[in-house]
Design a protein around this motif. Structure first.
Motif, PDB file in Angstrom:
ATOM      1  N   THR A  43      49.786  31.444  33.731  1.00 15.68           N
ATOM      2  CA  THR A  43      49.554  30.070  34.195  1.00 15.68           C
ATOM      3  C   THR A  43      48.441  29.403  33.411  1.00 15.68           C
ATOM      4  N   ALA A  44      47.517  30.187  32.845  1.00 20.92           N
ATOM      5  CA  ALA A  44      46.388  29.625  32.105  1.00 20.92           C
ATOM      6  C   ALA A  44      46.821  28.923  30.831  1.00 20.92           C
ATOM      7  N   LEU A  45      48.023  29.173  30.367  1.00 25.33           N
ATOM      8  CA  LEU A  45      48.507  28.512  29.159  1.00 25.33           C
ATOM      9  C   LEU A  45      48.585  27.000  29.326  1.00 25.33           C
ATOM     10  N   ARG A  46      48.606  26.537  30.583  1.00 22.09           N
ATOM     11  CA  ARG A  46      48.711  25.093  30.834  1.00 22.09           C
ATOM     12  C   ARG A  46      47.429  24.357  30.473  1.00 22.09           C
ATOM     13  N   HIS A  47      46.287  25.076  30.481  1.00 21.76           N
ATOM     14  CA  HIS A  47      45.036  24.355  30.262  1.00 21.76           C
ATOM     15  C   HIS A  47      44.010  25.095  29.412  1.00 21.76           C
ATOM     16  N   LEU A  48      44.331  26.297  28.925  1.00 24.26           N
ATOM     17  CA  LEU A  48      43.410  27.027  28.068  1.00 24.26           C
ATOM     18  C   LEU A  48      44.054  27.337  26.723  1.00 24.26           C
TER      19      LEU A  48
ATOM     20  N   ARG B  79      46.601  36.341  35.906  1.00 28.04           N
ATOM     21  CA  ARG B  79      45.498  37.212  35.479  1.00 28.04           C
ATOM     22  C   ARG B  79      44.435  36.440  34.694  1.00 28.04           C
ATOM     23  N   ILE B  80      44.803  35.809  33.614  1.00 25.36           N
ATOM     24  CA  ILE B  80      43.807  35.147  32.765  1.00 25.36           C
ATOM     25  C   ILE B  80      43.138  34.004  33.510  1.00 25.36           C
ATOM     26  N   GLU B  81      43.892  33.255  34.268  1.00 23.54           N
ATOM     27  CA  GLU B  81      43.316  32.128  34.988  1.00 23.54           C
ATOM     28  C   GLU B  81      42.237  32.580  35.970  1.00 23.54           C
ATOM     29  N   LYS B  82      42.517  33.630  36.742  1.00 21.69           N
ATOM     30  CA  LYS B  82      41.578  34.093  37.758  1.00 21.69           C
ATOM     31  C   LYS B  82      40.353  34.747  37.127  1.00 21.69           C
ATOM     32  N   GLN B  83      40.571  35.574  36.119  1.00 25.68           N
ATOM     33  CA  GLN B  83      39.438  36.269  35.517  1.00 25.68           C
ATOM     34  C   GLN B  83      38.590  35.325  34.669  1.00 25.68           C
ATOM     35  N   HIS B  84      39.214  34.385  34.023  1.00 25.67           N
ATOM     36  CA  HIS B  84      38.456  33.392  33.254  1.00 25.67           C
ATOM     37  C   HIS B  84      37.565  32.574  34.178  1.00 25.67           C
TER      38      HIS B  84
ATOM     39  N   CYS C 177      35.039  55.734  35.619  1.00 23.88           N
ATOM     40  CA  CYS C 177      34.803  54.345  35.235  1.00 23.88           C
ATOM     41  C   CYS C 177      35.174  53.465  36.430  1.00 23.88           C
ATOM     42  N   PRO C 178      34.225  52.738  37.031  1.00 18.15           N
ATOM     43  CA  PRO C 178      34.477  52.049  38.295  1.00 18.15           C
ATOM     44  C   PRO C 178      35.252  50.736  38.163  1.00 18.15           C
ATOM     45  N   VAL C 179      35.470  50.268  36.949  1.00 22.08           N
ATOM     46  CA  VAL C 179      36.311  49.094  36.709  1.00 22.08           C
ATOM     47  C   VAL C 179      37.405  49.532  35.747  1.00 22.08           C
ATOM     48  N   ALA C 180      38.647  49.547  36.197  1.00 25.31           N
ATOM     49  CA  ALA C 180      39.742  50.072  35.382  1.00 25.31           C
ATOM     50  C   ALA C 180      39.809  49.339  34.046  1.00 25.31           C
ATOM     51  N   MET C 181      39.719  50.090  32.954  1.00 20.40           N
ATOM     52  CA  MET C 181      39.697  49.488  31.626  1.00 20.40           C
ATOM     53  C   MET C 181      40.862  48.536  31.368  1.00 20.40           C
ATOM     54  N   PRO C 182      42.079  48.842  31.822  1.00 13.90           N
ATOM     55  CA  PRO C 182      43.181  47.900  31.557  1.00 13.90           C
ATOM     56  C   PRO C 182      43.003  46.528  32.196  1.00 13.90           C
ATOM     57  N   THR C 183      41.996  46.376  33.072  1.00 16.29           N
ATOM     58  CA  THR C 183      41.761  45.073  33.709  1.00 16.29           C
ATOM     59  C   THR C 183      40.548  44.350  33.138  1.00 16.29           C
ATOM     60  N   TRP C 184      39.910  44.872  32.088  1.00 20.00           N
ATOM     61  CA  TRP C 184      38.662  44.292  31.606  1.00 20.00           C
ATOM     62  C   TRP C 184      38.852  42.901  30.992  1.00 20.00           C
ATOM     63  N   PHE C 185      37.900  42.041  31.314  1.00 24.10           N
ATOM     64  CA  PHE C 185      37.838  40.676  30.779  1.00 24.10           C
ATOM     65  C   PHE C 185      36.346  40.359  30.656  1.00 24.10           C
ATOM     66  N   CYS C 186      35.907  39.840  29.525  1.00 25.82           N
ATOM     67  CA  CYS C 186      34.472  39.582  29.373  1.00 25.82           C
ATOM     68  C   CYS C 186      34.212  38.531  28.303  1.00 25.82           C
ATOM     69  N   HIS C 187      33.014  37.992  28.324  1.00 22.55           N
ATOM     70  CA  HIS C 187      32.576  37.094  27.267  1.00 22.55           C
ATOM     71  C   HIS C 187      32.394  37.910  25.985  1.00 22.55           C
TER      72      HIS C 187
END
Length: 374
Positions: A31-36, A111-116, A162-172
């Motif tokens: 969904t983030a493709l609409r505005h990012l 995914r991208i919309e929420k994590q962004h 690892c307490p944050v599953a690597m396949p879900t990582w999003f960061c600056h």
């Protein structure tokens, strides 16, 4: 780096032919493709299946969906490992934010919309999310534990896994740059755990979006299966010593079973000498009275019933600040009055909630400091 690229999706691939259609379809459905402004960076690391052909077919389709796409192929037959593949992909990317995506997993549409949205306000944090396992029920206890971690336990439980599953990582991007990338080694290594520990030591944060944003696939060819469990254990122990045990004067270990003894044997000599007692409830183990540490001149470590913890109080007789503190265990095996540090080594697959209930059942004296390692 192109300032107009907001998010770079980082996809290292090795023999991912069977999964790429589902992966790419989930990317174009974001969904983030609409505005990012979003780009996809693919790094094909010495694949021997049809991965290269699949990438060739999908690049124009990704571009038609509005995704800038870069594909690089390592064809020299010399793989640098997962960490190296991620680093190479990041080096080719231009986005302000990095979204790490394993080739065998599937993004949920938001995914991208929420994590962004979360990462915008958490510039120095690794932002993860809840996930679902596929097939359903795969590694159920592990998934339940990881998905149960809250804002505090995501930090306190970091020595278990690892307490944050690597396949879900999003960061600056600056989070990645400050750490300096992933461990670059041909031998499979826990590159996610090593990165996360260094990130935390540098003052970075952790955050988990409380929404399922990824389908995390389980199959026999998962890269994580190639990482030696002993290497993961060693990384965890060293970090536990650095962040916790090096700062403690003395502590006890709950459980004189396999895990408790393994922890003792894994410690540096300085820290193993801080272990003043084992605690347990098993009559057979308690009957041994002491554990003989053969690696430390046969030092005799008392094995005490857990009620010794309940009887303890935190009050101490007045003493000068420079006075040498009394030993926590007398020659008769009794616990001296004073604050106790405790490391619990219970079954690994206790979930967060079960673990807290377990500790509560011990009815420990309020204020006893404990850390869980298992």
């Amino acid at each position: 780096m192109g300032d107009d690229v907001e998010v770079s999706i980082i996809v290292p691939i090795k023999n991912g032919e069977a999964f790429l259609d589902e992966l790419f379809e989930s990317i174009v459905a974001q969904t983030a493709l609409r505005h990012l402004s979003i780009e996809v960076v693919l790094y094909n690391d010495c694949s021997t299946d049809g991965t290269a052909g699949m990438i060739t077919q999908w690049v124009p389709r990704l571009q038609e969906a509005g995704l800038r796409t870069t594909a690089s192929h390592n064809t020299d037959g010399h793989s640098g490992g997962v960490g190296c593949a991620k680093n190479r992909a990041v080096a080719l990317s231009r986005g302000r934010f990095l979204c790490f995506q394993d080739a065998d997993d599937i993004m949920k549409n938001e995914r991208i919309e929420k994590q962004h949205a979360a990462a915008q306000h958490l510039q120095w944090s690794i932002v993860g999310s809840r996930f679902e396992r596929w097939p359903p029920g795969s590694t159920g206890r592990y998934a339940e534990w990881l998905n149960s971690l809250g804002p505090e336990s995501v930090y306190t439980q970091r020595f278990r896994e690892c307490p944050v599953a690597m396949p879900t990582w999003f960061c600056h991007r600056q989070v990645f740059d400050r750490v300096g990338g992933f461990t670059d080694a041909e031998r499979a290594a826990p590159e996610d755990l090593i990165f996360l520990y260094q990130h935390l030591r540098q003052g970075g944060g952790l955050h988990v979006v409380d929404q399922c944003l990824l389908t995390y696939r389980y199959h026999p060819e998962c890269t994580s299966f190639r990482v030696d469990a002993r290497d993961i254990w060693d990384v965890r122990v060293r970090e536990f010593e650095l962040c916790v045990l090096d700062h403690w004067r003395a502590f006890g270990i709950w459980n004189v079973g396999r895990e408790g003894k393994r922890l003792l044997r894994s410690l540096s000599l300085n820290n193993r000498r801080k272990v003043h007692a084992f605690y347990d409830v098993d009559p057979v183990k308690l009957a041994r009275v002491v554990y003989v540490d053969k690696d430390d001149n046969n030092r005799r470590i008392p094995i005490l019933h857990w009620t010794a913890l309940r009887a303890m109080t935190r009050t101490r007789p007045p003493s000068s600040p420079s006075a040498e503190p009394p030993p926590l265990v007398t020659p008769e095996g009794k616990v001296n009055v004073g604050a106790l540090k405790l490391v619990t080594c219970v079954k690994y697959m206790l979930t967060g909630g079960e673990f807290e209930s377990y500790l509560s059942s011990l009815e420990l004296e309020e204020g006893v400091d404990y850390f869980h390692f298992s």
